[in-house]
Design a protein around this motif. Sequence first.
Motif, PDB file in Angstrom:
ATOM      1  N   SER A 127       6.828  16.969  40.338  1.00  0.00           N
ATOM      2  CA  SER A 127       8.004  17.818  40.577  1.00  0.00           C
ATOM      3  C   SER A 127       8.164  18.781  39.412  1.00  0.00           C
ATOM      4  O   SER A 127       7.747  18.490  38.289  1.00  0.00           O
ATOM      5  CB  SER A 127       9.281  16.988  40.752  1.00  0.00           C
ATOM      6  OG  SER A 127       9.689  16.398  39.542  1.00  0.00           O
ATOM      7  N   VAL A 128       8.771  19.936  39.705  1.00  0.00           N
ATOM      8  CA  VAL A 128       8.997  20.941  38.665  1.00  0.00           C
ATOM      9  C   VAL A 128      10.368  21.592  38.847  1.00  0.00           C
ATOM     10  O   VAL A 128      10.872  21.724  39.960  1.00  0.00           O
ATOM     11  CB  VAL A 128       7.924  22.060  38.666  1.00  0.00           C
ATOM     12  CG1 VAL A 128       6.568  21.515  38.273  1.00  0.00           C
ATOM     13  CG2 VAL A 128       7.858  22.760  40.017  1.00  0.00           C
ATOM     14  N   SER A 129      10.964  21.970  37.729  1.00  0.00           N
ATOM     15  CA  SER A 129      12.130  22.845  37.716  1.00  0.00           C
ATOM     16  C   SER A 129      11.917  23.830  36.577  1.00  0.00           C
ATOM     17  O   SER A 129      10.898  23.767  35.875  1.00  0.00           O
ATOM     18  CB  SER A 129      13.421  22.035  37.513  1.00  0.00           C
ATOM     19  OG  SER A 129      13.502  21.572  36.177  1.00  0.00           O
ATOM     20  N   LEU A 130      12.864  24.721  36.365  1.00  0.00           N
ATOM     21  CA  LEU A 130      12.730  25.662  35.257  1.00  0.00           C
ATOM     22  C   LEU A 130      12.909  24.983  33.906  1.00  0.00           C
ATOM     23  O   LEU A 130      12.575  25.561  32.870  1.00  0.00           O
ATOM     24  CB  LEU A 130      13.738  26.802  35.400  1.00  0.00           C
ATOM     25  CG  LEU A 130      13.420  27.871  36.445  1.00  0.00           C
ATOM     26  CD1 LEU A 130      14.482  28.960  36.423  1.00  0.00           C
ATOM     27  CD2 LEU A 130      12.043  28.485  36.231  1.00  0.00           C
ATOM     28  N   ASN A 131      13.401  23.744  33.921  1.00  0.00           N
ATOM     29  CA  ASN A 131      13.680  23.052  32.669  1.00  0.00           C
ATOM     30  C   ASN A 131      12.758  21.872  32.387  1.00  0.00           C
ATOM     31  O   ASN A 131      12.587  21.497  31.226  1.00  0.00           O
ATOM     32  CB  ASN A 131      15.131  22.540  32.658  1.00  0.00           C
ATOM     33  CG  ASN A 131      16.136  23.663  32.772  1.00  0.00           C
ATOM     34  OD1 ASN A 131      16.025  24.662  32.068  1.00  0.00           O
ATOM     35  ND2 ASN A 131      17.095  23.518  33.656  1.00  0.00           N
ATOM     36  N   GLN A 132      12.175  21.282  33.434  1.00  0.00           N
ATOM     37  CA  GLN A 132      11.375  20.096  33.183  1.00  0.00           C
ATOM     38  C   GLN A 132      10.267  19.923  34.219  1.00  0.00           C
ATOM     39  O   GLN A 132      10.286  20.532  35.300  1.00  0.00           O
ATOM     40  CB  GLN A 132      12.246  18.846  33.127  1.00  0.00           C
ATOM     41  CG  GLN A 132      12.875  18.452  34.448  1.00  0.00           C
ATOM     42  CD  GLN A 132      13.744  17.202  34.308  1.00  0.00           C
ATOM     43  OE1 GLN A 132      14.347  16.949  33.263  1.00  0.00           O
ATOM     44  NE2 GLN A 132      13.804  16.404  35.351  1.00  0.00           N
ATOM     45  N   ILE A 133       9.305  19.074  33.850  1.00  0.00           N
ATOM     46  CA  ILE A 133       8.157  18.763  34.691  1.00  0.00           C
ATOM     47  C   ILE A 133       7.985  17.248  34.719  1.00  0.00           C
ATOM     48  O   ILE A 133       8.035  16.595  33.670  1.00  0.00           O
ATOM     49  CB  ILE A 133       6.871  19.417  34.138  1.00  0.00           C
ATOM     50  CG1 ILE A 133       6.975  20.943  34.199  1.00  0.00           C
ATOM     51  CG2 ILE A 133       5.635  18.942  34.899  1.00  0.00           C
ATOM     52  CD1 ILE A 133       5.778  21.664  33.580  1.00  0.00           C
ATOM     53  N   ALA A 134       7.811  16.693  35.912  1.00  0.00           N
ATOM     54  CA  ALA A 134       7.507  15.267  36.053  1.00  0.00           C
ATOM     55  C   ALA A 134       6.037  15.123  36.441  1.00  0.00           C
ATOM     56  O   ALA A 134       5.546  15.841  37.316  1.00  0.00           O
ATOM     57  CB  ALA A 134       8.402  14.624  37.110  1.00  0.00           C
ATOM     58  N   ILE A 135       5.342  14.202  35.768  1.00  0.00           N
ATOM     59  CA  ILE A 135       3.915  14.019  36.022  1.00  0.00           C
ATOM     60  C   ILE A 135       3.603  12.535  36.209  1.00  0.00           C
ATOM     61  O   ILE A 135       4.357  11.661  35.779  1.00  0.00           O
ATOM     62  CB  ILE A 135       3.049  14.574  34.862  1.00  0.00           C
ATOM     63  CG1 ILE A 135       3.319  13.783  33.566  1.00  0.00           C
ATOM     64  CG2 ILE A 135       3.304  16.054  34.650  1.00  0.00           C
ATOM     65  CD1 ILE A 135       2.393  14.137  32.424  1.00  0.00           C
ATOM     66  N   ARG A 136       2.459  12.283  36.840  1.00  0.00           N
ATOM     67  CA  ARG A 136       1.874  10.949  36.858  1.00  0.00           C
ATOM     68  C   ARG A 136       0.546  11.023  36.123  1.00  0.00           C
ATOM     69  O   ARG A 136      -0.257  11.923  36.378  1.00  0.00           O
ATOM     70  CB  ARG A 136       1.677  10.439  38.285  1.00  0.00           C
ATOM     71  CG  ARG A 136       2.973   9.955  38.915  1.00  0.00           C
ATOM     72  CD  ARG A 136       2.753   9.300  40.252  1.00  0.00           C
ATOM     73  NE  ARG A 136       4.020   8.889  40.845  1.00  0.00           N
ATOM     74  CZ  ARG A 136       4.175   8.548  42.114  1.00  0.00           C
ATOM     75  NH1 ARG A 136       3.137   8.564  42.917  1.00  0.00           N
ATOM     76  NH2 ARG A 136       5.351   8.194  42.565  1.00  0.00           N
ATOM     77  N   ALA A 137       0.335  10.080  35.219  1.00  0.00           N
ATOM     78  CA  ALA A 137      -0.867  10.118  34.385  1.00  0.00           C
ATOM     79  C   ALA A 137      -1.156   8.721  33.853  1.00  0.00           C
ATOM     80  O   ALA A 137      -0.287   7.835  33.880  1.00  0.00           O
ATOM     81  CB  ALA A 137      -0.663  11.079  33.216  1.00  0.00           C
TER      82      ALA A 137
END
Length: 211
Positions: A127-137
């Motif tokens: 997921s992405v917004s202008l303020n943050q990014i969520a990742i799986r790693a």
Amino acid sequence: MFPSNCKAVLKTMDDNIIEYGQANISLKEKFVEFTSQFVPLLKVDTEAKIICLEGVASTHIITGKVFLSSKNLLRLVGIRCMLIPGAENYLETPTFLRAKIFKPIVKKGIFSKNKIVHKWDDCTVISVSLNQIAIRASRIMCEYEDQLKIKIGDPIFSKETEINLQLAQNGLMFGKNSKYVYKIIRMREKEQEELADFIKLGSLELIKYLC
């Protein structure tokens, strides 16, 4: 992403405020329920609108006909939804994009102390917004460094782009990988515009059957 549960404002079709409360929205069933401590009664089949809020920002306008009206709950059916201009500045959108992160790893020494080195590794942006990014790693050793770089290209950016990130939420395990949430430290104006356009398109895709 689409706010299936959010703070909201109930209004008449000519924009008079009726009440502030909470909205629960079903895109699949095409209805929305508005709840509050007191909801003025409205006649069945009357048209009304609900404004979805993200913080203090308005993001979506939902219109429909009254199906049920009680002192605590109002249900609108046959709903239509419109994205409010500028809402992409406050929303996040779900994704499934391959990307690269430049993360710290511990290199063990035989005759010397362990040291931190860095390597590019695969991840998935969820997921992405202008303020943050969520990742799986795979595991990121946040105890050594709470900042890293991510490299993302199409379809978000017109060319491969590196972004500096600051850890916002430690990893939550999902199988072999973990979910991490990072705040975006800085982006150039063009990159912000491209990301905003991507979020807007993703948000419109979620409500396309209700437009």
